[in-house]
Every structure is written in structure tokens, then in C-alpha cells.
Design an enzyme around this catalytic site. Structure first.
Site, mmCIF file in Angstrom:
data_model
loop_
_atom_site.group_PDB
_atom_site.id
_atom_site.type_symbol
_atom_site.label_atom_id
_atom_site.label_comp_id
_atom_site.label_asym_id
_atom_site.label_seq_id
_atom_site.Cartn_x
_atom_site.Cartn_y
_atom_site.Cartn_z
ATOM 1 N N PHE A 76 47.390 40.858 36.471
ATOM 2 C CA PHE A 76 46.590 40.617 35.269
ATOM 3 C C PHE A 76 46.708 39.182 34.768
ATOM 4 O O PHE A 76 45.871 38.716 33.992
ATOM 5 C CB PHE A 76 46.984 41.598 34.149
ATOM 6 C CG PHE A 76 48.214 41.190 33.392
ATOM 7 C CD1 PHE A 76 49.474 41.486 33.871
ATOM 8 C CD2 PHE A 76 48.114 40.471 32.210
ATOM 9 C CE1 PHE A 76 50.615 41.084 33.188
ATOM 10 C CE2 PHE A 76 49.234 40.076 31.507
ATOM 11 C CZ PHE A 76 50.495 40.373 32.001
ATOM 12 N N LYS A 77 47.743 38.450 35.215
ATOM 13 C CA LYS A 77 47.921 37.079 34.734
ATOM 14 C C LYS A 77 46.741 36.173 35.117
ATOM 15 O O LYS A 77 46.553 35.128 34.515
ATOM 16 C CB LYS A 77 49.241 36.505 35.228
ATOM 17 C CG LYS A 77 50.441 37.169 34.554
ATOM 18 C CD LYS A 77 51.744 36.427 34.786
ATOM 19 C CE LYS A 77 52.869 36.999 33.949
ATOM 20 N NZ LYS A 77 53.283 38.359 34.350
ATOM 21 N N ASP A 78 45.947 36.603 36.105
ATOM 22 C CA ASP A 78 44.737 35.845 36.453
ATOM 23 C C ASP A 78 43.792 35.719 35.256
ATOM 24 O O ASP A 78 43.135 34.683 35.100
ATOM 25 C CB ASP A 78 43.978 36.534 37.595
ATOM 26 C CG ASP A 78 44.635 36.296 38.954
ATOM 27 O OD1 ASP A 78 45.246 35.235 39.142
ATOM 28 O OD2 ASP A 78 44.524 37.175 39.829
ATOM 29 N N ALA A 135 45.420 32.909 33.011
ATOM 30 C CA ALA A 135 45.598 31.601 33.645
ATOM 31 C C ALA A 135 44.262 30.930 33.963
ATOM 32 O O ALA A 135 44.110 29.714 33.819
ATOM 33 C CB ALA A 135 46.443 31.739 34.916
#
Ligand SMILES: *Cc1c(COP(=O)(O)O)cnc(C)c1O
Length: 432
Positions: free
Chosen positions: A105-107, A110
């Protein structure tokens, strides 16, 4: 939009300053003053919107006049070309947030931050150098998030031989404005090198250095999108809505509070942790006791002092009773997590990553205590293939590697080997 520091010592800033600085000088965290309800027309039109149309609407609502509409559209459309489907497993629904390039989910955070920084730096003559130390996941999300963003160069420091093959390939095969330095040392050495660089006088005179800090407000704003997207996909929106959020630094949970402030009808938020159970303990006892983290199989949640806790306290004005009306916490150990992965695989034919499994256990427990009909959504924070060493032995099977990863795994690793001596890093940065 205006932002204040949770410590209320540093002066207010605008969005540009909050994003480029990351942290206020008083060591608080930046918080937006304005988190207004979205207009009723947003909810009326939501069923017809695509993910990007929805994200554009929310972003315009949050940033107001700070960014021209056309720029908002460009940022969203170039950041998001992947979906966040809601998978129905019967009484529990899984929001898959791992369809982006680095399978976590960090996409979402970021990629938005990379483009927003790029927009704010447009026209400035200095190139900004982002330095990141990584033990795996942060490096890949930041590398992909900033890939080809003009005016920014990203240097990733990672410990030689200590990241998985998939992780290493995710940040060493990109080229362009991304350089990977393979440090002959540990993750702690990488962190020390980055910290020393930020303090080094000569480096700071000659270069503009910045970090892609995980507590940057630019990473939280876009994480509110997918809560609305889950709601948009529900068949019966009138049932009470629960989100179970596998948590470490509690950024994801803070973003859910932003969505709630913007009018999303969330009935209960379930804070799910592994053995690093600082927040569930706080909800139980009223005592916030950070401690050294312990290692678990859901290692991206191994956080002993969750940095976004200050934001949560700020939102609720430190009132534990009000927090407890909205948030309930549960913690689970590794053997419970492992058994959950096996059970769900056997019973539903669905494979959870270890982080998602912690969230699954928490919502199961909550539903046992509150058995009436509801929309019970667990956030799936990563693809199980990223944690193959943990998951494959549990289910006695190989996990199929997604097609889009196969190309990358076949590309050649390009990294520069350096020692853990700071002078070597410094020389490299100055001559780059
Ligand atoms: C970062 C991460 C988490 C924890 O998210 P926070 O916002 O720090 O609470 C959970 N799962 C995975 C896979 C992660 O990478």
C-alpha cells in the site's frame, strides 16, 4: 491550506513548506487545519466515478487553491494506474492495496509524494537529493514513487546481502534518477550514514539534501482515497462500516481518520497490531508506553514507538474516552498469525500476507463481539509473494509471481558497492 505543528511551537506553514520540510523544527508533526466534509454532490456522484476521478475530487477539496486543478489532475493520473479492488470473502471483505508496482500500500503514498514534490520544485535551479536508508520495503516504494520525477535524484542505501532478492531488484533495476548503494554493513550502518550526511556542513553547502520521510503529510493525504474507494464498492452502503487496519507507524489509520473527517461514514476503526502492541495497550489502560520493537513475521509493523500516535492524539484532543468510541485495538502473536494464514487459505482459498492476517484476526474478533450485519473491511497492505519465505511453508505451496514482477526479476541489478565509512559516501555524493 494551512498546517500547524502538533507541538504548536513552530509557526504554521503552507502545503509546499510542509511537504518539502517534512518535519517542523519543534519535532512535532504537521497537521492540516482544514479537513472539511466533502459536499453532498461528491457522494451523489461517487458511484459513477473512476478511482482517479474520485482522487482528483478529494485532492482538490483538500488542497484548495494551493495547486492548480490541471496540476492535480496530472499528479493523480500519473501516480495511479492500478486498482484497489474489494474482494468479498463472505462476512469479511478484503481491500487489496497491493496492486501497485512494489506490491504494497505504500505505493499510494510514495507515488503521490514524489509527484507533489516534483511539482513544488519545478523551476528551481537546484537538484534535490533524496537519501533513503532501507531494509527493503521503503526503498522500493520511494524509488518507484520518485522514478523520472524531474529535479530529484534518489540515492538508496541498503545493506549488502540483507534484503530479499525481490526487494533488491525493485530498487536496483530502475536506473534513470535512482541510484542504489550497496553498503558493506547492516541496516543500522545505512541509517547512520544517512543521518551523518544530513548533519554534514560541507555536503549541505554544496547539495540540497532531503528525506522521503514516512511521516510527510504528502504520504497521508493520498492514503485517504482508498477508504472512499472501498465504500464506493460496497453493495449495501447502509450497513455499519468497519475498517480493520494492520498497523505499525499508524499512518494508514491516521489517513482513515482524515477520510472520516471528510464525511466517510465509518462506524468503527479496528487497530490491529502484532506483538508490538503499544496502541492496543494504550486503548486498554490509558498509558502510552513506547518500547524497543520486537521482531515478528509481520515485520513492516515492528514499530515500538508509532510516530503518527501524536497525530491521533491531536485529532482527539487527547481524550481517551472519545478515542475509544471510534477505535478499538487488538494484538496477535506470530503463531496466531500463521494459523490464520493457513485457515483462511484452507477455508476460503485466499492467501493473506502476514500483515493482512493480523488485520483479519482483529476483525474476526470484533465480529464475534458484535455479530450483527455489517460491512467489515480489512485492509490488505501487501501481496503475499513479498513474504514468500514466511507464507510458502505454511501452505506448502509455491506462490505464483505476478506477471509484472517477472520482467523486473529478469532485469540486471545495477548498484554501487561502498563501505560503511561515511567519507566514501560523502565523496560519492560530491562527485556524482
Ligand atoms: C508499512 C506497512 C504497514 C504499517 O503501516 P503504518 O501506516 O505504518 O501503520 C503494514 N503492512 C505493510 C505491508 C507495510 O508495508
Amino acid at each position: 491550506m494551512q498546517l500547524y505543528s502538533t507541538k504548536r511551537v513552530s509557526p504554521d506553514v503552507d502545503l509546499k513548506e510542509a511537504v518539502l520540510k517534512g518535519l517542523p523544527p519543534d519535532n512535532g508533526l504537521y497537521m492540516p487545519y482544514e479537513m472539511f466534509h466533502l459536499p453532498p454532490s461528491f457522494f451523489e456522484e461517487l458511484p459513477q466515478m473512476s478511482f482517479n476521478e474520485m482522487a482528483i475530487n478529494i485532492t482538490k477539496h483538500i488542497v484548495g487553491e494551493d495547486i492548480p486543478e490541471k496540476e492535480v489532475e496530472d499528479i493523480i493520473n500519473s501516480a495511479y494506474n492500478f486498482d484497489a479492488p474489494l474482494v468479498d470473502l463472505g462476512d469479511i471483505k478484503v481491500l487489496e492495496l497491493f496492486q501497485g508496482p512494489t506490491l504494497a500500500f505504500k505505493d499510494f503514498g510514495a507515488r503521490f509524494m514524489g509527484r507533489l514534490m516534483g511539482y513544488f520544485l519545478k523551476g528551481s535551479k537546484d537538484q534535490v537529493n533524496i537519501l533513503v536508508a532501507t531494509s527493503g520495503d521503503t526503498g522500493s516504494a520511494v524509488a518507484h514513487g520518485f522514478l523520472n520525477v524531474e529535479g530529484i535524484h534518489v540515492t538508496i542505501l541498503y545493506p549488502k546481502g540483507k534484503v530479499s532478492d525481490i526487494q533488491e531488484k525493485q530498487f536496483t533495476t530502475l536506473g534513470a534518477n535512482i541510484t542504489a548503494l550497496e553498503v558493506d554493513g547492516t541496516f543500522d550502518d545505512c541509517q547512520r550514514l544517512v543521518k551523518t550526511a544530513f548533519l554534514d556542513k560541507e555536503l549541505n553547502q554544496k547539495l540540497v539534501l532531503s528525506s522521503a520521510n514516512s511521516i510527510n503529510i504528502a504520504r497521508l493525504i493520498p492514503q485517504s482515497f482508498y477508504y472512499f474507494w472501498a465504500y464506493r464498492q460496497l453493495k449495501d452502503q447502509s450497513l455499519p462500516l468497519y475498517f480493520s487496519i494492520p498497523s505499525g507507524n499508524f499512518g494508514n489509520l491516521t489517513a482513515c481518520l482524515f477520510a472520516e473527517a471528510m464525511g466517510l461514514p465509518v462506524k468503527k476503526i479496528i487497530a490491529a497490531t502484532n506483538a508490538n502492541s503499544i496502541v492496543p495497550e494504550y486503548l486498554e489502560s490509558g498509558l502510552f508506553q513506547p518500547r524497543t520493537s520486537v521482531s515478528t513475521i509481520s515485520n513492516a509493523m515492528d514499530v515500538g514507538n508509532p510516530s503518527n500516535f501524536a497525530r491521533i492524539m491531536d485529532i482527539y484532543s487527547n481524550d481517551l474516552e472519545i478515542i475509544k468510541e471510534d477505535i478499538v485495538g487488538y494484538a496477535f502473536n506470530d503463531s496466531e498469525t500463521a494459523r490464520c494464514i493457513q485457515d483462511v487459505y484452507k477455508e476460503k482459498g485466499y492467501l493473506l500476507c502476514p500483515h493482512t492476517a493480523v488485520g483479519y484476526l482483529a476483525i474476526q474478533k470484533f465480529l464475534e463481539e458484535h455479530p450483527s450485519p455489517a460491512n467489515a473491511v480489512v485492509l490488505s497492505t501487501a501481496h503475499p509473494v513479498k513474504f514468500g519465505e514466511v507464507v510458502e511453508p505454511l501452505i506448502n505451496a509455491k506462490i505464483e509471481i505476478p506477471e509484472r514482477l517477472k520482467d523486473m526479476l529478469g532485469s540486471e541489478k545495477k548498484s554501487i558497492a561502498i563501505s560503511s565509512d561515511f567519507n566514501e559516501l560523502k565523496k560519492w555524493l560530491l562527485n556524482k
